[in-house]
Motif scaffolding. Structure first.
Motif, mmCIF file in Angstrom:
data_model
loop_
_atom_site.group_PDB
_atom_site.id
_atom_site.type_symbol
_atom_site.label_atom_id
_atom_site.label_comp_id
_atom_site.label_asym_id
_atom_site.label_seq_id
_atom_site.Cartn_x
_atom_site.Cartn_y
_atom_site.Cartn_z
ATOM 1 N N TYR A 14 0.753 -1.398 0.152
ATOM 2 C CA TYR A 14 0.030 0.010 0.062
ATOM 3 C C TYR A 14 1.012 1.116 0.099
ATOM 4 O O TYR A 14 1.967 1.372 0.203
ATOM 5 N N VAL A 15 0.070 2.108 -0.311
ATOM 6 C CA VAL A 15 0.751 3.659 -0.285
ATOM 7 C C VAL A 15 -0.011 4.636 0.636
ATOM 8 O O VAL A 15 -1.391 4.550 0.570
ATOM 9 N N ALA A 16 0.523 5.315 1.661
ATOM 10 C CA ALA A 16 -0.225 5.931 2.566
ATOM 11 C C ALA A 16 0.454 7.455 2.495
ATOM 12 O O ALA A 16 1.622 7.442 2.811
ATOM 13 N N ILE A 17 -0.320 8.312 2.844
ATOM 14 C CA ILE A 17 0.103 9.661 3.120
ATOM 15 C C ILE A 17 -0.479 9.922 4.575
ATOM 16 O O ILE A 17 -1.491 9.909 5.025
ATOM 17 N N VAL A 18 0.691 10.459 5.164
ATOM 18 C CA VAL A 18 0.454 10.454 6.816
ATOM 19 C C VAL A 18 0.821 11.848 7.403
ATOM 20 O O VAL A 18 1.687 12.427 7.026
ATOM 21 N N ASN A 19 -0.068 12.455 8.145
ATOM 22 C CA ASN A 19 0.231 13.731 8.928
ATOM 23 C C ASN A 19 0.763 13.506 10.137
ATOM 24 O O ASN A 19 0.062 13.051 10.956
ATOM 25 N N GLU A 20 2.174 13.971 10.326
ATOM 26 C CA GLU A 20 2.888 13.618 11.389
ATOM 27 C C GLU A 20 3.799 14.595 11.984
ATOM 28 O O GLU A 20 3.910 15.589 11.188
ATOM 29 N N TYR A 21 3.814 14.855 13.303
ATOM 30 C CA TYR A 21 4.406 15.884 13.895
ATOM 31 C C TYR A 21 6.024 15.858 13.820
ATOM 32 O O TYR A 21 6.649 14.672 13.937
ATOM 33 N N ASN A 22 6.575 16.847 13.326
ATOM 34 C CA ASN A 22 8.068 17.017 13.321
ATOM 35 C C ASN A 22 8.688 17.493 14.505
ATOM 36 O O ASN A 22 8.426 18.725 14.831
ATOM 37 N N ASP A 23 9.186 16.768 15.248
ATOM 38 C CA ASP A 23 9.956 17.404 16.410
ATOM 39 C C ASP A 23 10.959 18.288 16.233
ATOM 40 O O ASP A 23 11.337 19.325 16.915
ATOM 41 N N ILE A 24 11.680 18.282 15.371
ATOM 42 C CA ILE A 24 12.798 19.181 14.958
ATOM 43 C C ILE A 24 12.488 20.811 14.490
ATOM 44 O O ILE A 24 12.906 21.470 14.686
ATOM 45 N N TYR A 25 11.319 21.040 13.567
ATOM 46 C CA TYR A 25 10.594 21.850 13.218
ATOM 47 C C TYR A 25 9.433 22.488 14.105
ATOM 48 O O TYR A 25 8.956 23.409 13.570
ATOM 49 N N ASN A 26 9.071 21.584 14.796
ATOM 50 C CA ASN A 26 7.588 21.986 15.405
ATOM 51 C C ASN A 26 6.573 22.173 14.458
ATOM 52 O O ASN A 26 5.792 22.785 14.657
ATOM 53 N N ASN A 87 -3.548 15.528 -8.931
ATOM 54 C CA ASN A 87 -3.639 13.872 -9.074
ATOM 55 C C ASN A 87 -2.171 13.477 -8.442
ATOM 56 O O ASN A 87 -1.259 14.077 -9.135
ATOM 57 N N ASN A 88 -1.944 12.650 -7.706
ATOM 58 C CA ASN A 88 -0.464 12.159 -7.431
ATOM 59 C C ASN A 88 -0.395 10.744 -7.289
ATOM 60 O O ASN A 88 -1.301 9.934 -7.030
ATOM 61 N N THR A 89 0.551 10.413 -8.393
ATOM 62 C CA THR A 89 0.758 8.919 -8.754
ATOM 63 C C THR A 89 2.015 8.473 -8.193
ATOM 64 O O THR A 89 3.108 9.335 -7.930
ATOM 65 N N PHE A 90 1.967 7.196 -7.773
ATOM 66 C CA PHE A 90 3.128 6.464 -7.142
ATOM 67 C C PHE A 90 3.294 5.083 -8.009
ATOM 68 O O PHE A 90 2.221 4.316 -7.750
ATOM 69 N N LYS A 91 4.191 5.246 -8.850
ATOM 70 C CA LYS A 91 4.508 3.819 -9.636
ATOM 71 C C LYS A 91 5.333 3.147 -8.893
ATOM 72 O O LYS A 91 6.553 3.355 -8.868
ATOM 73 N N ILE A 92 4.970 1.895 -8.476
ATOM 74 C CA ILE A 92 5.713 1.118 -7.736
ATOM 75 C C ILE A 92 6.112 -0.202 -8.454
ATOM 76 O O ILE A 92 5.160 -1.137 -8.821
ATOM 77 N N SER A 93 7.373 -0.855 -8.608
ATOM 78 C CA SER A 93 7.616 -1.745 -9.279
ATOM 79 C C SER A 93 8.739 -2.695 -8.128
ATOM 80 O O SER A 93 9.495 -2.040 -7.424
ATOM 81 N N PHE A 94 8.533 -3.982 -7.935
ATOM 82 C CA PHE A 94 9.363 -4.828 -7.067
ATOM 83 C C PHE A 94 9.442 -6.133 -7.436
ATOM 84 O O PHE A 94 8.785 -6.538 -8.231
ATOM 85 N N PHE A 95 10.506 -6.881 -6.780
ATOM 86 C CA PHE A 95 10.474 -8.045 -7.240
ATOM 87 C C PHE A 95 10.006 -9.096 -5.878
ATOM 88 O O PHE A 95 10.430 -8.480 -4.770
ATOM 89 N N GLU A 96 9.215 -10.136 -5.984
ATOM 90 C CA GLU A 96 9.077 -10.892 -4.801
ATOM 91 C C GLU A 96 9.646 -12.278 -5.398
ATOM 92 O O GLU A 96 9.007 -12.943 -6.255
ATOM 93 N N GLY A 97 10.829 -12.658 -4.529
ATOM 94 C CA GLY A 97 11.395 -13.856 -5.209
ATOM 95 C C GLY A 97 12.072 -13.658 -6.790
ATOM 96 O O GLY A 97 12.789 -12.454 -6.807
ATOM 97 N N SER A 98 11.559 -14.267 -7.714
ATOM 98 C CA SER A 98 12.038 -13.992 -9.107
ATOM 99 C C SER A 98 10.963 -13.232 -9.799
ATOM 100 O O SER A 98 11.194 -13.020 -10.980
ATOM 101 N N GLN A 99 9.936 -13.160 -9.406
ATOM 102 C CA GLN A 99 8.682 -12.634 -9.905
ATOM 103 C C GLN A 99 8.465 -11.103 -9.713
ATOM 104 O O GLN A 99 8.571 -10.626 -8.661
ATOM 105 N N PHE A 101 6.580 -7.525 -9.932
ATOM 106 C CA PHE A 101 5.352 -6.796 -10.004
ATOM 107 C C PHE A 101 5.326 -5.614 -10.087
ATOM 108 O O PHE A 101 6.441 -4.873 -9.977
ATOM 109 N N ASP A 102 4.207 -4.845 -10.610
ATOM 110 C CA ASP A 102 4.130 -3.567 -10.840
ATOM 111 C C ASP A 102 2.630 -2.817 -10.565
ATOM 112 O O ASP A 102 1.656 -3.773 -11.016
ATOM 113 N N LYS A 103 2.556 -1.823 -9.924
ATOM 114 C CA LYS A 103 1.272 -1.239 -9.617
ATOM 115 C C LYS A 103 1.391 0.287 -9.706
ATOM 116 O O LYS A 103 2.320 0.765 -8.958
ATOM 117 N N THR A 104 0.347 0.866 -10.072
ATOM 118 C CA THR A 104 0.308 2.316 -9.827
ATOM 119 C C THR A 104 -0.685 2.763 -8.989
ATOM 120 O O THR A 104 -2.004 2.471 -9.047
#
Length: 131
Positions: A14-26, A87-99, A101-104
């Motif tokens: 999955y891809v997630a966009i998270v709103n989190e507190y930055n301790d360095i810059y408050n 619109n924000n796209t995240f095109k992700i490709s990876f290997f699981e074993g020798s296979q 995978f690709d998903k947008t």
């Protein structure tokens, strides 16, 4: 020949966009994460991100993760709030074993906001998730 090419379905990543507190810059920052909810490691993960609308296009951002361990996550990038009007796209490709995978993953314009927050798998935070 086309019929012989098998394109496996991506599940558990999955891809997630998270709103989190930055301790360095408050400040509260929006960060994009890739989540591996599978029971196997992902190898050579390539992530290509960009934003677009009818009249605007952002530059392309690329990131490589050598290994994303099972049941883990990794930060992709800091997201500027101005990008949420695109619109924000995240095109992700990876290997699981020798296979390979690709998903947008697509975050449609104006869908990333504080009202859309939900619990994120594996992370003890709330954010906007695309499966």
């Amino acid at each position: 020949m086309k019929k012989d090419i098998e394109i496996p379905k991506v599940e558990g990543v999955y891809v997630a966009i998270v709103n989190e507190y930055n301790d360095i810059y408050n400040t509260h920052d929006w960060n994009a994460y890739i989540i591996n909810d599978k029971t196997v490691d992902l190898d050579m993960v390539i992530i290509v991100t960009s934003g677009y609308s009818q009249d605007k296009t952002t530059s392309v951002f690329r990131k490589k993760i050598d290994v994303l361990p099972k049941k883990s996550y990794a930060k992709i990038e800091l997201m500027q709030e101005e990008l949420f009007a695109l619109n924000n796209t995240f095109k992700i490709s990876f290997f699981e074993g020798s296979q390979m995978f690709d998903k947008t993953y697509l975050f449609r314009k104006n869908t990333i906001n504080l009202n859309a927050l939900q619990p994120i798998p594996l992370m003890d935070v709330k954010g906007v998730l695309v499966k």
